[in-house]
Scaffold this motif. Structure first.
Motif, PDB file in Angstrom:
ATOM      1  N   ALA A  14      28.225  76.089  -0.662  1.00  0.00           N
ATOM      2  CA  ALA A  14      28.690  76.581  -1.958  1.00  0.00           C
ATOM      3  C   ALA A  14      29.188  75.467  -2.875  1.00  0.00           C
ATOM      4  CB  ALA A  14      29.796  77.608  -1.749  1.00  0.00           C
ATOM      5  N   THR A  15      29.022  74.213  -2.478  1.00  0.00           N
ATOM      6  CA  THR A  15      29.505  73.115  -3.322  1.00  0.00           C
ATOM      7  C   THR A  15      28.455  72.726  -4.350  1.00  0.00           C
ATOM      8  OG1 THR A  15      28.655  71.428  -1.832  1.00  0.00           O
ATOM      9  CG2 THR A  15      30.918  72.176  -1.463  1.00  0.00           C
ATOM     10  N   GLN A  16      28.906  72.046  -5.365  1.00  0.00           N
ATOM     11  CA  GLN A  16      28.016  71.522  -6.395  1.00  0.00           C
ATOM     12  C   GLN A  16      27.355  70.264  -5.852  1.00  0.00           C
ATOM     13  OE1 GLN A  16      27.387  73.047  -9.111  1.00  0.00           O
ATOM     14  NE2 GLN A  16      26.569  71.573 -10.532  1.00  0.00           N
ATOM     15  N   GLU A  17      26.076  70.070  -6.123  1.00  0.00           N
ATOM     16  CA  GLU A  17      25.388  68.888  -5.625  1.00  0.00           C
ATOM     17  C   GLU A  17      24.417  68.348  -6.658  1.00  0.00           C
ATOM     18  OE1 GLU A  17      21.683  70.879  -3.187  1.00  0.00           O
ATOM     19  OE2 GLU A  17      23.496  70.356  -2.105  1.00  0.00           O
ATOM     20  N   GLY A  18      24.102  67.080  -6.484  1.00  0.00           N
ATOM     21  CA  GLY A  18      23.137  66.427  -7.351  1.00  0.00           C
ATOM     22  C   GLY A  18      22.259  65.507  -6.526  1.00  0.00           C
ATOM     23  N   ALA A  19      21.045  65.300  -6.983  1.00  0.00           N
ATOM     24  CA  ALA A  19      20.096  64.436  -6.283  1.00  0.00           C
ATOM     25  C   ALA A  19      19.982  63.107  -7.020  1.00  0.00           C
ATOM     26  CB  ALA A  19      18.737  65.109  -6.187  1.00  0.00           C
ATOM     27  N   LEU A  20      20.224  62.035  -6.290  1.00  0.00           N
ATOM     28  CA  LEU A  20      20.077  60.688  -6.829  1.00  0.00           C
ATOM     29  C   LEU A  20      18.758  60.137  -6.320  1.00  0.00           C
ATOM     30  CD1 LEU A  20      21.083  58.212  -8.335  1.00  0.00           C
ATOM     31  CD2 LEU A  20      22.391  57.588  -6.306  1.00  0.00           C
ATOM     32  N   ASN A  21      17.788  60.012  -7.209  1.00  0.00           N
ATOM     33  CA  ASN A  21      16.459  59.516  -6.853  1.00  0.00           C
ATOM     34  C   ASN A  21      16.439  57.998  -6.964  1.00  0.00           C
ATOM     35  OD1 ASN A  21      15.036  62.120  -6.578  1.00  0.00           O
ATOM     36  ND2 ASN A  21      15.542  62.311  -8.744  1.00  0.00           N
ATOM     37  N   VAL A  22      15.982  57.343  -5.898  1.00  0.00           N
ATOM     38  CA  VAL A  22      15.885  55.887  -5.881  1.00  0.00           C
ATOM     39  C   VAL A  22      14.466  55.544  -5.467  1.00  0.00           C
ATOM     40  CG1 VAL A  22      16.874  53.744  -5.051  1.00  0.00           C
ATOM     41  CG2 VAL A  22      18.281  55.801  -5.103  1.00  0.00           C
ATOM     42  N   ARG A  23      13.699  54.995  -6.398  1.00  0.00           N
ATOM     43  CA  ARG A  23      12.315  54.650  -6.076  1.00  0.00           C
ATOM     44  C   ARG A  23      12.122  53.145  -6.200  1.00  0.00           C
ATOM     45  NH1 ARG A  23      11.760  56.407 -11.260  1.00  0.00           N
ATOM     46  NH2 ARG A  23      10.552  55.053 -12.592  1.00  0.00           N
ATOM     47  N   TRP A  24      11.151  52.648  -5.490  1.00  0.00           N
ATOM     48  CA  TRP A  24      10.864  51.223  -5.478  1.00  0.00           C
ATOM     49  C   TRP A  24       9.711  50.940  -6.428  1.00  0.00           C
ATOM     50  CZ3 TRP A  24      13.285  47.043  -4.380  1.00  0.00           C
ATOM     51  CH2 TRP A  24      12.601  45.843  -4.185  1.00  0.00           C
ATOM     52  N   ASP A  25       9.951  50.062  -7.379  1.00  0.00           N
ATOM     53  CA  ASP A  25       8.909  49.649  -8.311  1.00  0.00           C
ATOM     54  C   ASP A  25       8.301  48.364  -7.759  1.00  0.00           C
ATOM     55  OD1 ASP A  25       7.248  49.061 -10.409  1.00  0.00           O
ATOM     56  OD2 ASP A  25       8.826  49.004 -11.936  1.00  0.00           O
ATOM     57  N   GLY A  26       7.123  48.476  -7.173  1.00  0.00           N
ATOM     58  CA  GLY A  26       6.462  47.338  -6.550  1.00  0.00           C
ATOM     59  C   GLY A  26       6.067  46.261  -7.540  1.00  0.00           C
ATOM     60  N   ARG A  27       5.849  46.644  -8.778  1.00  0.00           N
ATOM     61  CA  ARG A  27       5.450  45.678  -9.805  1.00  0.00           C
ATOM     62  C   ARG A  27       6.589  44.725 -10.139  1.00  0.00           C
ATOM     63  NH1 ARG A  27       6.009  46.144 -15.081  1.00  0.00           N
ATOM     64  NH2 ARG A  27       6.502  48.343 -14.932  1.00  0.00           N
ATOM     65  N   THR A  28       7.788  45.262 -10.315  1.00  0.00           N
ATOM     66  CA  THR A  28       8.942  44.429 -10.666  1.00  0.00           C
ATOM     67  C   THR A  28       9.782  44.037  -9.458  1.00  0.00           C
ATOM     68  OG1 THR A  28      10.343  46.355 -11.068  1.00  0.00           O
ATOM     69  CG2 THR A  28       9.112  45.469 -12.956  1.00  0.00           C
ATOM     70  N   GLN A  29       9.489  44.633  -8.304  1.00  0.00           N
ATOM     71  CA  GLN A  29      10.253  44.397  -7.076  1.00  0.00           C
ATOM     72  C   GLN A  29      11.734  44.746  -7.265  1.00  0.00           C
ATOM     73  OE1 GLN A  29       8.866  43.331  -3.946  1.00  0.00           O
ATOM     74  NE2 GLN A  29       7.083  44.016  -5.082  1.00  0.00           N
ATOM     75  N   LYS A  30      11.984  45.875  -7.939  1.00  0.00           N
ATOM     76  CA  LYS A  30      13.340  46.363  -8.155  1.00  0.00           C
ATOM     77  C   LYS A  30      13.395  47.851  -7.885  1.00  0.00           C
ATOM     78  CE  LYS A  30      14.827  43.102 -11.689  1.00  0.00           C
ATOM     79  NZ  LYS A  30      15.390  42.953 -13.030  1.00  0.00           N
ATOM     80  N   SER A  31      14.590  48.312  -7.567  1.00  0.00           N
ATOM     81  CA  SER A  31      14.785  49.749  -7.393  1.00  0.00           C
ATOM     82  C   SER A  31      15.115  50.374  -8.741  1.00  0.00           C
ATOM     83  CB  SER A  31      15.896  50.025  -6.384  1.00  0.00           C
ATOM     84  OG  SER A  31      17.099  49.439  -6.803  1.00  0.00           O
ATOM     85  N   VAL A  32      14.695  51.613  -8.904  1.00  0.00           N
ATOM     86  CA  VAL A  32      14.936  52.363 -10.133  1.00  0.00           C
ATOM     87  C   VAL A  32      15.742  53.603  -9.763  1.00  0.00           C
ATOM     88  CG1 VAL A  32      13.871  53.566 -12.072  1.00  0.00           C
ATOM     89  CG2 VAL A  32      12.763  51.542 -11.104  1.00  0.00           C
ATOM     90  N   PHE A  33      16.916  53.762 -10.378  1.00  0.00           N
ATOM     91  CA  PHE A  33      17.789  54.896 -10.123  1.00  0.00           C
ATOM     92  C   PHE A  33      17.575  55.949 -11.201  1.00  0.00           C
ATOM     93  CE2 PHE A  33      19.956  51.277  -8.283  1.00  0.00           C
ATOM     94  CZ  PHE A  33      20.369  51.761  -7.052  1.00  0.00           C
ATOM     95  N   SER A  34      17.399  57.187 -10.785  1.00  0.00           N
ATOM     96  CA  SER A  34      17.357  58.283 -11.752  1.00  0.00           C
ATOM     97  C   SER A  34      18.240  59.409 -11.234  1.00  0.00           C
ATOM     98  CB  SER A  34      15.932  58.767 -12.014  1.00  0.00           C
ATOM     99  OG  SER A  34      15.374  59.341 -10.871  1.00  0.00           O
ATOM    100  N   PHE A  35      19.002  59.980 -12.150  1.00  0.00           N
ATOM    101  CA  PHE A  35      19.935  61.048 -11.807  1.00  0.00           C
ATOM    102  C   PHE A  35      19.891  62.096 -12.898  1.00  0.00           C
ATOM    103  CE2 PHE A  35      24.268  62.859 -11.746  1.00  0.00           C
ATOM    104  CZ  PHE A  35      24.250  63.366 -10.456  1.00  0.00           C
ATOM    105  N   GLU A  36      19.513  63.307 -12.519  1.00  0.00           N
ATOM    106  CA  GLU A  36      19.409  64.443 -13.444  1.00  0.00           C
ATOM    107  C   GLU A  36      18.526  64.122 -14.635  1.00  0.00           C
ATOM    108  OE1 GLU A  36      23.390  65.639 -14.379  1.00  0.00           O
ATOM    109  OE2 GLU A  36      23.698  66.492 -12.390  1.00  0.00           O
TER     110      GLU A  36
END
Length: 144
Positions: free
Chosen positions: A61-83
């Motif tokens: 019954a708690t509030q939750e959110g999904a933090l998406n973390v994907r790997w960008d192979g072109r830049t070799q960096k992680s990309v964070f997306s939230f809501e």
């Protein structure tokens, strides 16, 4: 005597379709409104890792959110997306998570990390969530 149920001259009542369409439209709007928030949290560009022994998420019954973390192979960096939006600046993401925690003390974050994401980036993600004061996290994975 007049009745609103249709003609009874031939012995069979008429089938009223307008109320059925109204009910179906109300149900359609209801299901669209409750699923749109969950759909916004899912990033289809992320290939989740496979964990054969993973357990299905229990409804809480708690509030939750999904933090998406994907790997960008072109830049070799992680990309964070939230809501929805991507966060270039980690401090901005930490502030958003801190506000969610302040509004909802039992706030829960689900990390949806790409299977190509290096372990150091998962550690960095957990540090961002910890800096926001959130101590209730879980990881999303497929079981097949």
């Amino acid at each position: 005597m007049a009745s609103g149920g249709g003609s009874m001259e031939n012995g069979e009542p008429e089938f009223q379709i307008a109320p059925i369409i109204d009910c179906l439209l109300v149900l359609l709007v209801f299901f669209m409104s409750i699923t749109s928030a969950e759909v916004l949290q899912i990033d289809d560009r992320i290939a989740l890792p496979v964990a054969p022994d993973s357990k299905k998420k229990e409804k809480v019954a708690t509030q939750e959110g999904a933090l998406n973390v994907r790997w960008d192979g072109r830049t070799q960096k992680s990309v964070f997306s939230f809501e929805g939006p991507d966060y270039e600046n980690i401090e901005d993401l930490t502030q958003v998570l801190r506000e969610r925690k302040a509004a909802q003390p039992l706030y829960h974050v689900i990390i949806r990390g790409d299977k190509n994401l290096p372990a150091i980036e998962i550690q960095r993600t957990m540090s961002v969530i910890g800096a926001a004061g959130i101590d209730n996290i879980s990881f999303s994975a497929l079981n097949k």
